[in-house]
Write a protein that holds these residues in place. Structure first.
Motif, PDB file in Angstrom:
ATOM      1  N   LYS A  10       0.726  -1.142   0.155  1.00 31.32           N
ATOM      2  CA  LYS A  10      -0.246   0.127  -0.082  1.00 31.32           C
ATOM      3  C   LYS A  10       0.822   1.245  -0.050  1.00 31.32           C
ATOM      4  CE  LYS A  10      -4.018  -1.440   2.011  1.00 31.32           C
ATOM      5  NZ  LYS A  10      -5.164  -1.084   2.626  1.00 31.32           N
ATOM      6  N   HIS A  37      -0.061   4.144  -6.476  1.00 32.56           N
ATOM      7  CA  HIS A  37      -1.695   4.643  -6.691  1.00 32.56           C
ATOM      8  C   HIS A  37      -2.331   4.428  -7.926  1.00 32.56           C
ATOM      9  CE1 HIS A  37      -2.241   6.704  -3.006  1.00 32.56           C
ATOM     10  NE2 HIS A  37      -1.167   7.099  -2.930  1.00 32.56           N
ATOM     11  N   GLU A  55      -2.974   0.588  -8.098  1.00 34.10           N
ATOM     12  CA  GLU A  55      -4.284   0.415  -7.124  1.00 34.10           C
ATOM     13  C   GLU A  55      -5.308   0.783  -7.751  1.00 34.10           C
ATOM     14  OE1 GLU A  55      -5.249   2.220  -2.951  1.00 34.10           O
ATOM     15  OE2 GLU A  55      -3.633   0.934  -2.563  1.00 34.10           O
ATOM     16  N   ARG A  60      -6.783  -1.572 -10.293  1.00 33.92           N
ATOM     17  CA  ARG A  60      -7.402  -2.828  -9.536  1.00 33.92           C
ATOM     18  C   ARG A  60      -8.978  -2.417  -9.076  1.00 33.92           C
ATOM     19  NH1 ARG A  60      -2.988  -5.202  -5.576  1.00 33.92           N
ATOM     20  NH2 ARG A  60      -1.678  -5.978  -7.381  1.00 33.92           N
ATOM     21  N   ALA A 118      -9.635  -0.390  -6.688  1.00 34.13           N
ATOM     22  CA  ALA A 118     -10.013  -0.096  -5.334  1.00 34.13           C
ATOM     23  C   ALA A 118     -10.810   1.526  -4.967  1.00 34.13           C
ATOM     24  CB  ALA A 118      -8.671   0.348  -4.721  1.00 34.13           C
TER      25      ALA A 118
END
Length: 87
Positions: free
Chosen positions: A2, A76, A79, A82, A84
């Motif tokens: 993360k 970022h 992410e 995906r 998110a």
């Protein structure tokens, strides 16, 4: 993995670091060559090489910031691909 910082902060850091690297590299080169605008007068001490060394250390620090923040920005992007949800 993360991201540690937000996307806006990461990309802002990338831009600021890139500009700082360019500007400080130019200043360091001018001090190292003893450019007359930066060398001072005849009575000033000749420490241009020491100043250039310090400036180049700052360039290395900004390069580390550039790499870290660039990796954070890429995290970022990965992410977001995906799906998110950002809060």
């Amino acid at each position: 993995m993360k991201p540690v910082v937000g996307a806006t902060q990461a990309w802002s850091c990338v831009v600021i670091s890139a500009f700082a690297i360019v500007i400080l590299s130019i200043l360091g080169a001018l001090y190292k060559t003893g450019h007359h605008e930066f060398a001072g007068g005849a009575e000033d001490p000749d420490n241009g090489a020491e100043l250039a060394g310090t400036i180049f250390v700052a360039v290395i620090v900004y390069a580390a910031f550039l790499v870290f923040c660039g990796l954070q920005g890429m995290l970022h992007l990965r992410e977001n691909r995906r799906g998110a949800i950002q809060l």
